[in-house]
Design an enzyme around this catalytic site. Structure first.
Site, PDB file in Angstrom:
ATOM      1  N   ILE A 161     -40.772 -39.718   0.757  1.00  0.00           N
ATOM      2  CA  ILE A 161     -39.919 -38.759   0.385  1.00  0.00           C
ATOM      3  C   ILE A 161     -38.802 -38.647   1.492  1.00  0.00           C
ATOM      4  CG2 ILE A 161     -41.116 -36.906   1.393  1.00  0.00           C
ATOM      5  CD1 ILE A 161     -39.137 -36.856  -1.879  1.00  0.00           C
ATOM      6  N   SER A 214     -42.447 -41.400  13.521  1.00  0.00           N
ATOM      7  CA  SER A 214     -43.102 -42.143  12.561  1.00  0.00           C
ATOM      8  C   SER A 214     -44.414 -42.835  13.531  1.00  0.00           C
ATOM      9  CB  SER A 214     -42.471 -43.290  11.778  1.00  0.00           C
ATOM     10  OG  SER A 214     -43.352 -44.179  10.982  1.00  0.00           O
ATOM     11  N   LYS A 258     -42.807 -29.802   0.597  1.00  0.00           N
ATOM     12  CA  LYS A 258     -43.862 -29.117   0.082  1.00  0.00           C
ATOM     13  C   LYS A 258     -44.969 -30.045  -0.287  1.00  0.00           C
ATOM     14  CE  LYS A 258     -43.445 -31.836  -3.955  1.00  0.00           C
ATOM     15  NZ  LYS A 258     -44.742 -32.626  -4.375  1.00  0.00           N
ATOM     16  N   ASP A 266     -50.109 -31.985  -6.331  1.00  0.00           N
ATOM     17  CA  ASP A 266     -48.973 -32.536  -5.541  1.00  0.00           C
ATOM     18  C   ASP A 266     -47.631 -32.472  -6.061  1.00  0.00           C
ATOM     19  OD1 ASP A 266     -47.820 -33.769  -2.704  1.00  0.00           O
ATOM     20  OD2 ASP A 266     -47.179 -35.175  -4.415  1.00  0.00           O
TER      21      ASP A 266
END
Length: 311
Positions: A14, A36, A91, A169
């Site tokens: 995402i 990361s 989210k 999800d």
């Protein structure tokens, strides 16, 4: 105005598909750094780290977008707020409602912006649906949210773990639209949650809703096993007799069979426009309504075991 210097924590799908290009195209933001655990870097960022704590140590950093799996977000967001950074939460915003409430209170205490993002709400069709339904009593609500988990979440094991949400999800995107467009609050009446024999999160769910004023047919069907064409549709019929349908994840709207809105999704562009506004005025925006419906579904839901799922 000087652009907001922002960092991204977690460079999964995402972040790479949405956050990076949208930040790149928005002159009100400058991507200062990314972090990361897998060592993924971005040519857009001045700094790249493996440990997010190194990112939080940058003095010029104003805000971070946290794009990790939800199980890790609370701890990272807490550290970011305590380091004096404002926070955008992908989210779902946390693993539990209590974690989100803790972040809300902490953001208020330290005077930083906390922003929960529900990308599906940032479609013009969703806003037009909200306006069309305002003041009307709802007779029927049918949510059909079916997609292929192998296509959208290939090899992502965290979504099957406890706290990974499973089919909720994507399903929470539908719930974020429902809580946005319905003219009165909806509640979970019953839920049936289908868990693969080898997983700790559901692969499908059937929900029955209710409101304080109607006993109409209000339901949702979520399924992660759909192949071929994907289904992201919400149909609503009012007591007055008119009907609307949101399609393709909320990007298209029909009212009484007439196409009213058909636009390419620009959800994350809307998210970052809103984050810019919130940072500028120093305000938080924490919408827990979609998250609360998921929690309620798990609280009242009947667990049904189905066949094992293999990637």
């Amino acid at each position: 105005m000087t652009p907001h210097k922002i960092g991204i924590i977690g460079l999964g799908k995402i972040a790479q598909d949405q956050h990076l290009p949208v930040i790149r195209a928005n002159p009100n933001f400058e991507l200062l750094a990314v972090s990361s655990q897998r060592g993924i870097a971005s040519e857009d960022a001045r700094h790249s780290f493996q440990d997010y704590r190194d990112l939080l140590g940058l003095k010029d950093l104003e805000a971070v977008a946290i794009c990790t799996p939800p199980q890790a977000r609370h701890h990272i967001a807490r550290e970011a707020l305590l380091a004096g950074k404002s926070v955008l939460l992908e989210k779902p915003p946390a693993a539990t409602l209590s974690e989100l409430e803790d972040l809300r209170q902490l953001a208020d205490k330290v005077g930083k912006t906390l922003f929960t993002t529900w990308h599906s709400q940032y479609n013009k069709a969703v806003e037009e649906a909200k306006k069309a339904l305002a003041g009307w009593s709802i007779k029927r609500l049918q949510v059909t949210w079916k997609e292929d988990v192998r296509h959208w979440h290939p090899g992502q094991q965290w979504i099957w773990e406890a706290g990974g949400f499973g089919v909720f999800d994507p399903g929470i995107n539908a719930l974020s639209i429902v809580t946005r467009i319905m003219p009165e609050p909806v509640f979970i009446k019953t839920a049936s949650l289908q868990f693969p024999a080898n997983r700790d999160a559901p692969i499908a769910a059937d929900l029955q809703f209710q409101t304080g004023h109607t006993d109409g047919s209000l339901q949702a069907v979520f399924d992660w096993r759909q192949t071929g064409p994907q289904s992201w549709d919400i149909e609503v019929e009012t007591e007055a007799g008119f009907a609307l349908k949101l399609m393709h994840g909320g990007s298209c709207l029909e009212i009484d069979g007439r196409l009213v809105v058909k636009e390419e999704p620009a959800e994350y562009q809307g998210i970052y426009r809103r984050f810019d506004a919130l940072l500028t005025i120093g305000r938080s925006e924490v919408d827990e309504a979609p998250f609360r419906l998921v929690a309620d579904a798990f609280m009242v839901g009947k667990r049904v075991q189905v066949e094992a799922f293999e990637d």
